[in-house]
Design a protein around this motif. Structure first.
Motif, PDB file in Angstrom:
ATOM      1  N   VAL A  64     -19.772 -35.314  28.946  1.00  0.00           N
ATOM      2  CA  VAL A  64     -18.622 -35.468  28.374  1.00  0.00           C
ATOM      3  C   VAL A  64     -19.604 -34.338  26.627  1.00  0.00           C
ATOM      4  CG1 VAL A  64     -16.931 -36.154  29.517  1.00  0.00           C
ATOM      5  CG2 VAL A  64     -17.661 -36.891  27.872  1.00  0.00           C
ATOM      6  N   ASP A  65     -20.562 -35.000  26.546  1.00  0.00           N
ATOM      7  CA  ASP A  65     -20.496 -34.707  25.311  1.00  0.00           C
ATOM      8  C   ASP A  65     -20.565 -33.106  25.260  1.00  0.00           C
ATOM      9  OD1 ASP A  65     -22.501 -36.196  25.879  1.00  0.00           O
ATOM     10  OD2 ASP A  65     -24.232 -35.859  24.279  1.00  0.00           O
ATOM     11  N   PRO A  66     -20.757 -32.381  24.045  1.00  0.00           N
ATOM     12  CA  PRO A  66     -20.128 -32.542  22.794  1.00  0.00           C
ATOM     13  C   PRO A  66     -18.447 -32.802  23.391  1.00  0.00           C
ATOM     14  CG  PRO A  66     -20.523 -30.280  22.594  1.00  0.00           C
ATOM     15  CD  PRO A  66     -21.182 -30.616  23.780  1.00  0.00           C
ATOM     16  N   LEU A  67     -17.638 -33.476  22.622  1.00  0.00           N
ATOM     17  CA  LEU A  67     -16.832 -34.080  23.518  1.00  0.00           C
ATOM     18  C   LEU A  67     -15.564 -33.616  22.460  1.00  0.00           C
ATOM     19  CD1 LEU A  67     -14.987 -36.276  24.764  1.00  0.00           C
ATOM     20  CD2 LEU A  67     -14.620 -37.817  22.909  1.00  0.00           C
ATOM     21  N   GLU A  68     -15.822 -32.838  21.146  1.00  0.00           N
ATOM     22  CA  GLU A  68     -15.583 -31.699  20.202  1.00  0.00           C
ATOM     23  C   GLU A  68     -14.626 -30.872  21.000  1.00  0.00           C
ATOM     24  OE1 GLU A  68     -17.790 -33.357  19.586  1.00  0.00           O
ATOM     25  OE2 GLU A  68     -19.280 -32.112  18.089  1.00  0.00           O
ATOM     26  N   LEU A  69     -15.563 -30.262  21.088  1.00  0.00           N
ATOM     27  CA  LEU A  69     -15.155 -29.182  22.349  1.00  0.00           C
ATOM     28  C   LEU A  69     -14.314 -29.352  23.339  1.00  0.00           C
ATOM     29  CD1 LEU A  69     -18.623 -27.683  21.393  1.00  0.00           C
ATOM     30  CD2 LEU A  69     -17.082 -27.385  20.420  1.00  0.00           C
ATOM     31  N   TRP A  70     -14.144 -29.642  23.722  1.00  0.00           N
ATOM     32  CA  TRP A  70     -13.116 -30.445  25.086  1.00  0.00           C
ATOM     33  C   TRP A  70     -12.046 -30.182  24.097  1.00  0.00           C
ATOM     34  CZ3 TRP A  70     -13.457 -31.264  29.816  1.00  0.00           C
ATOM     35  CH2 TRP A  70     -15.021 -31.977  30.247  1.00  0.00           C
ATOM     36  N   ASP A  71     -10.984 -29.862  24.919  1.00  0.00           N
ATOM     37  CA  ASP A  71      -9.086 -29.429  24.610  1.00  0.00           C
ATOM     38  C   ASP A  71      -8.357 -30.376  24.139  1.00  0.00           C
ATOM     39  OD1 ASP A  71      -9.844 -26.902  22.898  1.00  0.00           O
ATOM     40  OD2 ASP A  71      -9.409 -26.067  25.216  1.00  0.00           O
ATOM     41  N   ASN A  72      -9.164 -31.618  25.518  1.00  0.00           N
ATOM     42  CA  ASN A  72      -8.510 -32.721  26.021  1.00  0.00           C
ATOM     43  C   ASN A  72      -9.196 -33.710  26.134  1.00  0.00           C
ATOM     44  OD1 ASN A  72      -5.654 -31.944  26.077  1.00  0.00           O
ATOM     45  ND2 ASN A  72      -5.810 -30.725  28.040  1.00  0.00           N
ATOM     46  N   ASP A  73      -8.127 -35.051  26.206  1.00  0.00           N
ATOM     47  CA  ASP A  73      -9.098 -35.580  26.808  1.00  0.00           C
ATOM     48  C   ASP A  73     -10.256 -35.428  27.969  1.00  0.00           C
ATOM     49  OD1 ASP A  73     -11.085 -38.098  27.672  1.00  0.00           O
ATOM     50  OD2 ASP A  73      -9.378 -39.434  27.424  1.00  0.00           O
ATOM     51  N   PRO A  74     -11.501 -35.206  28.622  1.00  0.00           N
ATOM     52  CA  PRO A  74     -12.492 -34.966  29.725  1.00  0.00           C
ATOM     53  C   PRO A  74     -11.855 -35.921  30.720  1.00  0.00           C
ATOM     54  CG  PRO A  74     -13.560 -35.070  27.795  1.00  0.00           C
ATOM     55  CD  PRO A  74     -12.361 -35.857  27.520  1.00  0.00           C
ATOM     56  N   PHE A  75     -11.083 -37.420  30.453  1.00  0.00           N
ATOM     57  CA  PHE A  75     -10.975 -38.380  31.598  1.00  0.00           C
ATOM     58  C   PHE A  75      -9.605 -37.886  31.590  1.00  0.00           C
ATOM     59  CE2 PHE A  75     -15.703 -39.036  30.803  1.00  0.00           C
ATOM     60  CZ  PHE A  75     -15.865 -38.571  32.180  1.00  0.00           C
ATOM     61  N   SER A  94     -19.743 -28.678  31.238  1.00  0.00           N
ATOM     62  CA  SER A  94     -19.766 -28.127  29.838  1.00  0.00           C
ATOM     63  C   SER A  94     -18.213 -28.354  29.399  1.00  0.00           C
ATOM     64  CB  SER A  94     -19.684 -26.529  29.986  1.00  0.00           C
ATOM     65  OG  SER A  94     -20.410 -25.823  30.278  1.00  0.00           O
ATOM     66  N   PRO A  95     -17.676 -27.874  27.958  1.00  0.00           N
ATOM     67  CA  PRO A  95     -16.611 -28.723  28.194  1.00  0.00           C
ATOM     68  C   PRO A  95     -15.300 -28.225  28.913  1.00  0.00           C
ATOM     69  CG  PRO A  95     -17.755 -28.651  26.512  1.00  0.00           C
ATOM     70  CD  PRO A  95     -18.659 -27.990  26.959  1.00  0.00           C
ATOM     71  N   ASN A  96     -14.106 -28.204  28.926  1.00  0.00           N
ATOM     72  CA  ASN A  96     -13.509 -28.024  29.582  1.00  0.00           C
ATOM     73  C   ASN A  96     -13.099 -27.396  31.211  1.00  0.00           C
ATOM     74  OD1 ASN A  96     -11.827 -28.865  27.367  1.00  0.00           O
ATOM     75  ND2 ASN A  96     -12.375 -26.772  26.211  1.00  0.00           N
ATOM     76  N   GLU A  97     -14.020 -28.580  31.732  1.00  0.00           N
ATOM     77  CA  GLU A  97     -14.622 -27.725  33.014  1.00  0.00           C
ATOM     78  C   GLU A  97     -13.137 -28.137  33.823  1.00  0.00           C
ATOM     79  OE1 GLU A  97     -16.564 -31.165  35.183  1.00  0.00           O
ATOM     80  OE2 GLU A  97     -16.146 -30.312  36.720  1.00  0.00           O
ATOM     81  N   LYS A  98     -12.930 -27.103  34.918  1.00  0.00           N
ATOM     82  CA  LYS A  98     -11.635 -26.871  35.563  1.00  0.00           C
ATOM     83  C   LYS A  98     -12.103 -26.544  37.292  1.00  0.00           C
ATOM     84  CE  LYS A  98     -11.731 -21.774  35.347  1.00  0.00           C
ATOM     85  NZ  LYS A  98     -11.714 -21.684  37.191  1.00  0.00           N
TER      86      LYS A  98
END
Ligand SMILES: [Zn+2]
Length: 456
Positions: free
Chosen positions: A91-102, A431-435
């Motif tokens: 999941v890194d870079p974790l700081e680019l996620w708006d929420n906890d990826p898990f 990538s961060p914020n996968e949807k």
């Protein structure tokens, strides 16, 4: 109308299906990082339990890496093998996620409702579309319309080291009439699609050596050969002025697109200008007598991925380098033979070497393209089912990347793979914020329910 009942059941059960998917998404099954080994194991356990809850006899199977999940359910129709993977990317870079990826969430966006979190699109959300379709069939009809084997792996995002040995060892158990793979996307985010060609790959590293050490270009420049110049000249000859690759025999085994497929691709109305505009480009740069979609899906390529040598640091150093290097890769199609092309490339380069230069080659990956015969009545049925569900004519498309498991099903099991997925271009895989769009999940379940009905 049993299918109608199954589809209604899916509609009514969306909240429960989301609860189940979110449970699976909360397990951080990152396959490449040993710190998450027990999480991968837990994801496999969760899947075994979930499959058993719908009457599919499932087991976790040990491998030297992460376990496989294999489940079997009897049914009267043809034997279908379903493949998906329960592992996810880091999941890194974790700081680019708006929420906890898990900690997955349903989110309203300008483009509609989405499921947000690692693995929503790749591939937990996708694999659950199939399992949920089976659940709805079972709940409504008491039985599945086909004989089904579920085969889920936990190492797809880390190179699938256990996949081929496992398949070789369990050929008889896994062989089926048709393999369904749910790990791909729709065409341009709006047209449901069956992927029928995946390009292969050949990778080669080249080192040209001239003088026995780096030289001063004041003393030696002019009289000494410069390996970077030699390498540049070689690379410049790999394509002719029309964009064709010049390696002898390179196009052996490259098929022409059938008229039918060509017409279907034309009808897709691929907006290559928009595709290129996204990356600030405007002009298709492949073979000039080919359409942009052919360049992307059905024609082979040669790309220089890296080139280095001499002095590339700050400031300037007037060095005449001893060596020059390049990494060159090829996307292959049809029956192109990667090993023959490697030989031809090496021969061509060796022939072009001037006096006093030598070349060393390092072989990297080599895999043939995967071509699936779309001229199969079952594909037509699946295409029809997709078109009915999405109310848009579904398409046969090519795939830019590679999905090795499709080739393994063909080569090891002799089972035709049918690749259908409901991902969208903007899912932010890896990538961060996968949807994953709620629409993809919902219509994905309904699509599989229809496909199961169509294939009986
Ligand atoms: Zn995937």
């Amino acid at each position: 109308m049993s299918l109608t009942a199954v589809l209604s059941r899916i509609d009514a059960d969306v909240p429960q299906a989301l609860d189940r998917l979110f449970e699976l998404l909360r397990i951080p099954s990152i396959s490449t990082d040993p710190a998450f080994r027990t999480a991968c194991d837990r994801a496999a356990d969760w899947l075994v339990k979930d499959l058993e809850s719908i009457g599919i006899a499932a087991e976790k199977r040990v491998t030297p890496g992460h376990p496989m999940v294999v489940g079997h359910a009897d049914g009267s129709g043809p034997h279908l093998l379903f493949y998906g993977h329960y592992d996810v990317q880091p999941v890194d870079p974790l700081e680019l996620w708006d929420n906890d990826p898990f900690d997955p969430k349903l989110e309203d966006t300008a483009k509609g409702r989405v499921l947000r979190g690692r693995g929503t699109a790749d591939d937990k959300g996708q694999l659950m579309t199939f399992i949920e379709a089976c659940r709805a069939w079972k709940a409504e009809q008491g039985t599945l319309p086909c004989k089904i084997t579920i085969f889920l792996e936990g190492e797809e995002e880390s190179g699938s080291p256990s996949l081929v040995p496992f398949m070789e060892a369990h050929k008889d158990e896994l062989r089926a009439d048709l393999a369904l793979i749910c790990d791909t996307a729709m065409f341009e985010s709006k047209t449901p699609a069956i992927v029928t060609m995946l390009r292969g790959m050949l990778q080669e590293e080249i080192t040209i050596t001239g003088p026995d050490k780096d030289l001063h270009s004041g003393y030696y420049g002019g009289i000494a050969i410069n390996p970077i110049r030699v390498l540049s000249q070689i690379i410049a000859t790999l394509h002719d002025e029309t964009g064709r690759v010049t390696i002898p025999g390179f196009y052996d085994g490259v098929p022409e697109l059938s008229d039918q497929m060509q017409a279907q691709w034309d009808a897709l109305g691929f907006d290559h200008a928009a595709f290129l505009r996204d990356v600030d480009l405007s002009v298709p740069a492949g073979e000039q007598d080919r359409t942009p979609l052919e360049m992307t899906w059905s024609r082979p390529t040669c790309e220089v991925n890296g080139i280095w040598g001499g002095y590339t640091g700050e400031g300037f150093k007037t060095v005449l380098p001893a060596q020059a290097h390049a990494k060159i890769s090829f996307r292959l199609v049809g029956d192109q033979d990667p090993l023959k092309i490697r030989e031809a490339l090496r021969g061509m380069i060796t022939k072009m070497l001037p006096a006093d230069c030598s070349v060393a080659f390092t072989a990297h990956g080599a895999s043939k393209a995967c071509v699936i015969d779309a001229d199969d009545p079952r594909f037509e049925k699946a295409l029809q089912a997709l078109s009915e569900e999405w109310q848009v004519p579904a398409a046969y498309i090519g795939g830019g990347g590679s999905i090795p498991v499709a080739g393994y099903f063909q080569d090891i099991l002799g089972t035709t793979p049918l690749l259908i997925g409901f991902g969208k271009d903007d899912d932010a895989l890896h990538s961060p914020n996968e949807k994953y769009d709620l629409e993809s999940f919902h219509k994905g379940m309904r699509s599989w329910a229809r496909i199961l009905a169509a294939l009986t």
